[in-house]
Design a protein around this motif. Structure first.
Motif, PDB file in Angstrom:
ATOM      1  N   LEU A   1       0.823  -1.075  -0.039  1.00  0.00           N
ATOM      2  CA  LEU A   1       0.083   0.003  -0.026  1.00  0.00           C
ATOM      3  C   LEU A   1       0.833   1.228   0.357  1.00  0.00           C
ATOM      4  CD1 LEU A   1      -3.009   0.920   0.129  1.00  0.00           C
ATOM      5  CD2 LEU A   1      -2.821   1.129   2.650  1.00  0.00           C
ATOM      6  N   ILE A   2       1.941   1.098   0.574  1.00  0.00           N
ATOM      7  CA  ILE A   2       2.814   2.207   0.664  1.00  0.00           C
ATOM      8  C   ILE A   2       3.505   2.621  -0.568  1.00  0.00           C
ATOM      9  CG2 ILE A   2       4.991   3.158   1.720  1.00  0.00           C
ATOM     10  CD1 ILE A   2       2.952   3.126   3.712  1.00  0.00           C
ATOM     11  N   LYS A   3       3.836   1.641  -1.245  1.00  0.00           N
ATOM     12  CA  LYS A   3       4.479   1.762  -2.701  1.00  0.00           C
ATOM     13  C   LYS A   3       3.356   2.447  -3.701  1.00  0.00           C
ATOM     14  CE  LYS A   3       7.430  -1.947  -2.368  1.00  0.00           C
ATOM     15  NZ  LYS A   3       7.972  -3.289  -3.268  1.00  0.00           N
ATOM     16  N   ILE A   4       2.071   1.986  -3.419  1.00  0.00           N
ATOM     17  CA  ILE A   4       0.854   2.439  -4.590  1.00  0.00           C
ATOM     18  C   ILE A   4       0.744   3.872  -4.238  1.00  0.00           C
ATOM     19  CG2 ILE A   4      -1.560   2.249  -5.113  1.00  0.00           C
ATOM     20  CD1 ILE A   4      -1.119  -0.661  -4.546  1.00  0.00           C
ATOM     21  N   ALA A   5       0.417   4.143  -2.756  1.00  0.00           N
ATOM     22  CA  ALA A   5       0.348   5.576  -2.485  1.00  0.00           C
ATOM     23  C   ALA A   5       1.577   6.586  -2.914  1.00  0.00           C
ATOM     24  CB  ALA A   5       0.212   5.515  -0.898  1.00  0.00           C
ATOM     25  N   THR A   6       2.703   6.084  -2.942  1.00  0.00           N
ATOM     26  CA  THR A   6       3.857   6.828  -3.083  1.00  0.00           C
ATOM     27  C   THR A   6       3.769   7.000  -4.517  1.00  0.00           C
ATOM     28  OG1 THR A   6       5.131   5.728  -1.329  1.00  0.00           O
ATOM     29  CG2 THR A   6       6.479   6.842  -3.257  1.00  0.00           C
ATOM     30  N   VAL A   7       3.670   6.312  -5.431  1.00  0.00           N
ATOM     31  CA  VAL A   7       3.558   6.444  -6.842  1.00  0.00           C
ATOM     32  C   VAL A   7       2.474   7.192  -7.219  1.00  0.00           C
ATOM     33  CG1 VAL A   7       3.202   5.283  -9.133  1.00  0.00           C
ATOM     34  CG2 VAL A   7       4.590   4.132  -7.499  1.00  0.00           C
ATOM     35  N   ILE A   8       1.454   7.280  -6.534  1.00  0.00           N
ATOM     36  CA  ILE A   8       0.053   8.269  -6.822  1.00  0.00           C
ATOM     37  C   ILE A   8       0.474   9.678  -6.460  1.00  0.00           C
ATOM     38  CG2 ILE A   8      -2.110   8.761  -6.016  1.00  0.00           C
ATOM     39  CD1 ILE A   8      -2.740   5.698  -5.939  1.00  0.00           C
ATOM     40  N   VAL A   9       1.256   9.683  -5.288  1.00  0.00           N
ATOM     41  CA  VAL A   9       1.483  11.198  -4.905  1.00  0.00           C
ATOM     42  C   VAL A   9       2.736  11.673  -5.773  1.00  0.00           C
ATOM     43  CG1 VAL A   9       2.490  12.681  -3.107  1.00  0.00           C
ATOM     44  CG2 VAL A   9       0.931  10.580  -2.564  1.00  0.00           C
ATOM     45  N   LEU A  10       3.615  10.826  -6.305  1.00  0.00           N
ATOM     46  CA  LEU A  10       4.486  11.513  -7.253  1.00  0.00           C
ATOM     47  C   LEU A  10       3.876  11.977  -8.572  1.00  0.00           C
ATOM     48  CD1 LEU A  10       7.344   8.699  -6.627  1.00  0.00           C
ATOM     49  CD2 LEU A  10       7.416  11.317  -6.285  1.00  0.00           C
ATOM     50  N   LEU A  11       2.721  10.971  -8.843  1.00  0.00           N
ATOM     51  CA  LEU A  11       2.234  11.355 -10.315  1.00  0.00           C
ATOM     52  C   LEU A  11       1.585  12.671 -10.219  1.00  0.00           C
ATOM     53  CD1 LEU A  11       0.798   8.122 -11.578  1.00  0.00           C
ATOM     54  CD2 LEU A  11       2.782   9.150 -12.326  1.00  0.00           C
ATOM     55  N   VAL A  12       0.849  12.885  -8.923  1.00  0.00           N
ATOM     56  CA  VAL A  12       0.201  14.026  -8.475  1.00  0.00           C
ATOM     57  C   VAL A  12       1.245  15.218  -8.575  1.00  0.00           C
ATOM     58  CG1 VAL A  12      -1.090  15.532  -6.736  1.00  0.00           C
ATOM     59  CG2 VAL A  12      -1.964  13.131  -7.369  1.00  0.00           C
ATOM     60  N   ILE A  13       2.437  15.177  -8.114  1.00  0.00           N
ATOM     61  CA  ILE A  13       3.379  16.071  -7.867  1.00  0.00           C
ATOM     62  C   ILE A  13       4.003  16.520  -9.300  1.00  0.00           C
ATOM     63  CG2 ILE A  13       5.934  16.318  -7.261  1.00  0.00           C
ATOM     64  CD1 ILE A  13       5.235  14.873  -4.570  1.00  0.00           C
ATOM     65  N   ILE A  14       4.085  15.268 -10.122  1.00  0.00           N
ATOM     66  CA  ILE A  14       4.476  15.624 -11.724  1.00  0.00           C
ATOM     67  C   ILE A  14       3.352  16.483 -12.456  1.00  0.00           C
ATOM     68  CG2 ILE A  14       4.931  14.684 -14.126  1.00  0.00           C
ATOM     69  CD1 ILE A  14       6.570  12.505 -12.254  1.00  0.00           C
ATOM     70  N   GLY A  15       2.059  16.161 -12.098  1.00  0.00           N
ATOM     71  CA  GLY A  15       1.032  16.905 -12.715  1.00  0.00           C
ATOM     72  C   GLY A  15       0.980  18.289 -12.213  1.00  0.00           C
ATOM     73  N   SER A  16       1.151  18.549 -10.772  1.00  0.00           N
ATOM     74  CA  SER A  16       1.231  19.833 -10.504  1.00  0.00           C
ATOM     75  C   SER A  16       2.426  20.755 -11.270  1.00  0.00           C
ATOM     76  CB  SER A  16       1.391  19.962  -8.922  1.00  0.00           C
ATOM     77  OG  SER A  16       1.621  21.189  -8.480  1.00  0.00           O
TER      78      SER A  16
END
Length: 66
Positions: A2-17
């Motif tokens: 779950l930590i890996k999935i959450a980290t990837v999702i947050v990284l994608l949001v950071i790149i989107g921002s």
């Protein structure tokens, strides 16, 4: 896992921002503050992700693998 999935999702949001800040920088000609807000959100998300990863490592949710 779950930590890996959450980290990837947050990284994608950071790149989107970051990408949205670039778009705002190129399109806004009248001095709007949308670029600053997008970059501020990116910095806030990055710091939050870092702190959450440090806390997760401290409590053992992230293993030390070599």
């Amino acid at each position: 896992m779950l930590i890996k999935i959450a980290t990837v999702i947050v990284l994608l949001v950071i790149i989107g921002s970051l990408f949205s800040a670039l778009v705002f920088l190129l399109k806004d000609k009248r001095g709007s503050d949308r670029t600053v807000k997008a970059l501020t959100m990116r910095i806030g998300l990055s710091i939050t992700l870092f702190l959450l990863l440090v806390i997760a490592a401290h409590y053992g949710y992230i293993g030390h693998t070599l």
